[in-house]
Design an enzyme around this catalytic site. Structure first.
Site, PDB file in Angstrom:
ATOM      1  N   LYS A 105      -6.653 103.047  46.915  1.00  0.00           N
ATOM      2  CA  LYS A 105      -7.641 101.984  46.714  1.00  0.00           C
ATOM      3  C   LYS A 105      -6.989 100.876  45.905  1.00  0.00           C
ATOM      4  CE  LYS A 105     -12.116 101.503  47.637  1.00  0.00           C
ATOM      5  NZ  LYS A 105     -12.894 102.087  48.737  1.00  0.00           N
ATOM      6  N   GLY A 217     -28.497  97.464  47.563  1.00  0.00           N
ATOM      7  CA  GLY A 217     -27.283  96.826  48.099  1.00  0.00           C
ATOM      8  C   GLY A 217     -27.538  96.414  49.534  1.00  0.00           C
ATOM      9  N   GLY A 219     -25.182  94.544  51.458  1.00  0.00           N
ATOM     10  CA  GLY A 219     -23.936  94.003  51.989  1.00  0.00           C
ATOM     11  C   GLY A 219     -23.608  94.725  53.281  1.00  0.00           C
ATOM     12  N   ASN A 220     -22.330  94.962  53.513  1.00  0.00           N
ATOM     13  CA  ASN A 220     -21.917  95.603  54.768  1.00  0.00           C
ATOM     14  C   ASN A 220     -22.597  96.957  54.953  1.00  0.00           C
ATOM     15  OD1 ASN A 220     -19.918  97.673  56.061  1.00  0.00           O
ATOM     16  ND2 ASN A 220     -19.454  95.712  57.001  1.00  0.00           N
ATOM     17  N   GLY A 222     -25.103  98.551  53.152  1.00  0.00           N
ATOM     18  CA  GLY A 222     -26.563  98.601  53.003  1.00  0.00           C
ATOM     19  C   GLY A 222     -27.300  97.946  54.154  1.00  0.00           C
TER      20      GLY A 222
HETATM   21  P1  NAD Z   1     -20.530  94.371  49.940  1.00  0.00           P
HETATM   22  O1  NAD Z   1     -19.823  93.490  48.975  1.00  0.00           O
HETATM   23  O2  NAD Z   1     -20.618  93.977  51.362  1.00  0.00           O
HETATM   24  O3  NAD Z   1     -22.027  94.660  49.425  1.00  0.00           O
HETATM   25  C1  NAD Z   1     -22.332  95.100  48.132  1.00  0.00           C
HETATM   26  C2  NAD Z   1     -23.832  94.873  47.940  1.00  0.00           C
HETATM   27  O4  NAD Z   1     -24.250  95.420  46.698  1.00  0.00           O
HETATM   28  C3  NAD Z   1     -24.218  93.397  47.913  1.00  0.00           C
HETATM   29  O5  NAD Z   1     -25.438  93.211  48.601  1.00  0.00           O
HETATM   30  C4  NAD Z   1     -24.405  93.133  46.418  1.00  0.00           C
HETATM   31  O6  NAD Z   1     -25.260  92.019  46.146  1.00  0.00           O
HETATM   32  C5  NAD Z   1     -25.024  94.441  46.012  1.00  0.00           C
HETATM   33  N1  NAD Z   1     -24.964  94.696  44.583  1.00  0.00           N
HETATM   34  C6  NAD Z   1     -23.916  94.583  43.747  1.00  0.00           C
HETATM   35  N2  NAD Z   1     -24.266  94.886  42.507  1.00  0.00           N
HETATM   36  C7  NAD Z   1     -25.591  95.212  42.548  1.00  0.00           C
HETATM   37  C8  NAD Z   1     -26.530  95.619  41.585  1.00  0.00           C
HETATM   38  N3  NAD Z   1     -26.179  95.748  40.307  1.00  0.00           N
HETATM   39  N4  NAD Z   1     -27.795  95.880  41.985  1.00  0.00           N
HETATM   40  C9  NAD Z   1     -28.158  95.740  43.278  1.00  0.00           C
HETATM   41  N5  NAD Z   1     -27.301  95.365  44.234  1.00  0.00           N
HETATM   42  C10 NAD Z   1     -26.033  95.099  43.873  1.00  0.00           C
HETATM   43  O7  NAD Z   1     -19.837  95.804  49.781  1.00  0.00           O
HETATM   44  P2  NAD Z   1     -19.891  97.035  50.800  1.00  0.00           P
HETATM   45  O8  NAD Z   1     -18.647  96.994  51.580  1.00  0.00           O
HETATM   46  O9  NAD Z   1     -21.208  97.081  51.452  1.00  0.00           O
HETATM   47  O10 NAD Z   1     -19.732  98.244  49.765  1.00  0.00           O
HETATM   48  C11 NAD Z   1     -20.855  98.820  49.093  1.00  0.00           C
HETATM   49  C12 NAD Z   1     -20.473 100.200  48.603  1.00  0.00           C
HETATM   50  O11 NAD Z   1     -20.088 101.008  49.723  1.00  0.00           O
HETATM   51  C13 NAD Z   1     -19.292 100.263  47.658  1.00  0.00           C
HETATM   52  O12 NAD Z   1     -19.479 101.339  46.766  1.00  0.00           O
HETATM   53  C14 NAD Z   1     -18.115 100.561  48.560  1.00  0.00           C
HETATM   54  O13 NAD Z   1     -17.036 101.149  47.884  1.00  0.00           O
HETATM   55  C15 NAD Z   1     -18.774 101.518  49.523  1.00  0.00           C
HETATM   56  N6  NAD Z   1     -18.102 101.668  50.823  1.00  0.00           N
HETATM   57  C16 NAD Z   1     -17.840 100.600  51.611  1.00  0.00           C
HETATM   58  C17 NAD Z   1     -17.246 100.802  52.850  1.00  0.00           C
HETATM   59  C18 NAD Z   1     -17.003  99.682  53.815  1.00  0.00           C
HETATM   60  O14 NAD Z   1     -16.569  99.977  54.942  1.00  0.00           O
HETATM   61  N7  NAD Z   1     -17.280  98.437  53.487  1.00  0.00           N
HETATM   62  C19 NAD Z   1     -16.878 102.096  53.251  1.00  0.00           C
HETATM   63  C20 NAD Z   1     -17.180 103.177  52.426  1.00  0.00           C
HETATM   64  C21 NAD Z   1     -17.797 102.944  51.209  1.00  0.00           C
END
Ligand code: NAD
Length: 418
Positions: A105, A217, A219-220, A222
């Site tokens: 990571k 959350g 983002g991607n 959620g």
């Molecule tokens: P992202 O940046 O697309 O989305 C993150 C979301 O969380 C955003 O909507 C942001 O506004 C929200 N957020 C951040 N802090 C917050 C808080 N305090 N309260 C409420 N919402 C909050 O990121 P992502 O890629 O969706 O990743 C989210 C999680 O999933 C992370 O833990 C990441 O490690 C994990 N993850 C991501 C992937 C991937 O393929 N993108 C794969 C496995 C795990």
């Protein structure tokens, strides 16, 4: 929470997994230590001419099963401890999913929202120049994570290819289709979370129809997960991101919210719909729902709020959203937790498919990708479930046990010389 160290949590669960399986410390000691870690200083000339120096990290936790693989996070809280824990979780996750990858990571301590597009590009390219000596298609392959996206992956490919004098799309995954991305990658993590939930519900003999779900959350992970679960008939009653949380007892119009977030820089700021109310972010976690889908950051449910959580099931889209105390508390209370290392593995599984397609120069249809993903997630779920049933342990421990067995088998065959 000031002294919360997620890597220590990982070690405790790993040790417990080994104890439960009767694996002596000697056989897995290697996995308790990150193989290689790099901290770098990245100077960036900002748009107004002044120079800022950012700190970047890359942790290659393990290469026992193959190249280190794991995302890059751009966040003000990124640091060595966080990156180390996230790297170790990737080792476990990749082993569960039968991928020929170790775990890694990376991250940069930065709030990317405070940077212009050009500054963000210079920062990304500067980071690549610093970590180029340790990454590689067969060495270490980054991907998107919090606040990183296909555009950032494109700059990485371009910079790395320029440095090596060779077009190298397989140096990262999560790329746009135009430069070797895979169909289905963008949706893969959320889709995988949904598959895990469906597998669990199948075991319970229940259906996703009309289940109420709160999503932290958007983002991607959620937003896609929420959208797909909504399309399967679940009622998403709350969604929230860093800007705030929205509640609608009759169900959020997820299609509309998804469209809105996608056209507003993945943000829900300013989103409105009839019947919705705004609630404080911490309250979303405490709603009386069937499923709490955590898809933001680590350490969201902890000693301070775990006893007030009313959800009947927790689905971990994010990495490490529960502290170890919260995990054990829910186990004792009989509230199932579908753990990150199993539930959110869909992203890295399709990253693997992207990498395979890049190596072969032969690209698959979205249907093919999604079918393979569904099979992979089902198999992983069944293996973790069987382990859980056999040893009567909580799901996260069962998931670690599945991974540990596989890693130790490889270590024994390879030897321990590092
Ligand atoms: P992202 O940046 O697309 O989305 C993150 C979301 O969380 C955003 O909507 C942001 O506004 C929200 N957020 C951040 N802090 C917050 C808080 N305090 N309260 C409420 N919402 C909050 O990121 P992502 O890629 O969706 O990743 C989210 C999680 O999933 C992370 O833990 C990441 O490690 C994990 N993850 C991501 C992937 C991937 O393929 N993108 C794969 C496995 C795990």
């Amino acid at each position: 929470m000031a002294n919360y160290n997620p890597y220590e949590n990982m070690l405790q669960t790993l040790d417990l997994a080994a104890d439960t399986l009767g694996i002596p410390r000697n056989d897995y000691e290697v996995l308790r230590h990150p193989e290689r870690e790099m901290n770098v200083a990245i100077p960036v000339q900002m748009d107004d001419g002044h120079v800022e120096v950012f700190t970047g990290y890359r942790c290659q936790h393990s290469s026992v099963l193959g190249a280190s693989k794991g995302g890059l996070r751009f966040h003000p809280d990124a640091d060595e401890n966080e990156v180390r824990a996230l790297g170790a979780w990737m080792t476990i996750k990749n082993a569960i999913a039968h991928l020929p990858y170790g775990g890694g990571k990376g991250g940069i301590k930065v709030d990317p929202k405070k940077l212009s597009e050009r500054e963000l590009e210079r920062l990304t390219r500067g980071f690549v120049r610093k970590i180029a000596p340790i990454i590689g298609v067969e060495r270490d392959v980054p991907a998107p994570d919090v606040n990183t996206n296909p555009q950032i992956m494109s700059w990485i490919v371009d910079e790395y290819s320029a440095l090596t004098g060779q077009w190298t799309p397989g140096i990262v995954t999560g790329k746009p289709l135009a430069i070797g991305g895979s169909l289905g990658r963008n949706e893969a993590t959320g889709r995988g979370c949904m598959f895990t939930l469906l597998s669990y519900l199948e075991k319970q003999g229940t259906s996703i129809k009309d289940l109420t779900i709160a999503v932290q959350g958007f983002g991607n992970v959620g937003s896609v997960g929420a959208l797909l679960m909504h399309r399967e008939g679940a009622k998403i009653v709350a969604i929230g991101d860093v800007h705030g949380s929205l509640y609608n007892a009759n169900g959020i119009d997820v299609e509309k919210a998804y469209e809105y977030a996608n056209s507003h820089g993945r943000s829900l700021e300013g989103y409105e719909e009839p019947g919705m109310t705004r609630i404080p972010n911490p309250d979303l976690l405490l709603l009386d729902v069937d499923v709490l889908y955590l898809a933001a950051l680590e350490n969201q449910v902890n000693e301070a709020n775990m006893k007030e959580v009313k959800a009947k099931l927790i689905l971990e889209g994010a990495n490490g959203p529960l502290t170890k105390d919260a995990d054990l508390y829910f186990f004792e209370k009989g509230i199932p937790v579908l753990p990150d290392v199993l539930a959110n593995g869909g992203g890295v599984v399709v990253s693997y498919y992207e990498w395979v397609q890049n190596k072969a120069g032969f690209y698959w249809s979205e249907e093919e990708v999604n079918e393979k993903l569904a099979k992979n997630m089902k198999k992983s779920f069944e293996e973790v479930w069987a382990m859980q049933e056999e040893f009567k342990v909580y799901p996260r421990l069962a998931a670690y046990m599945v991974a540990l067995r596989r890693l130790v088998e490889a270590l024994k065959i390879k030897g321990y010389n590092g």
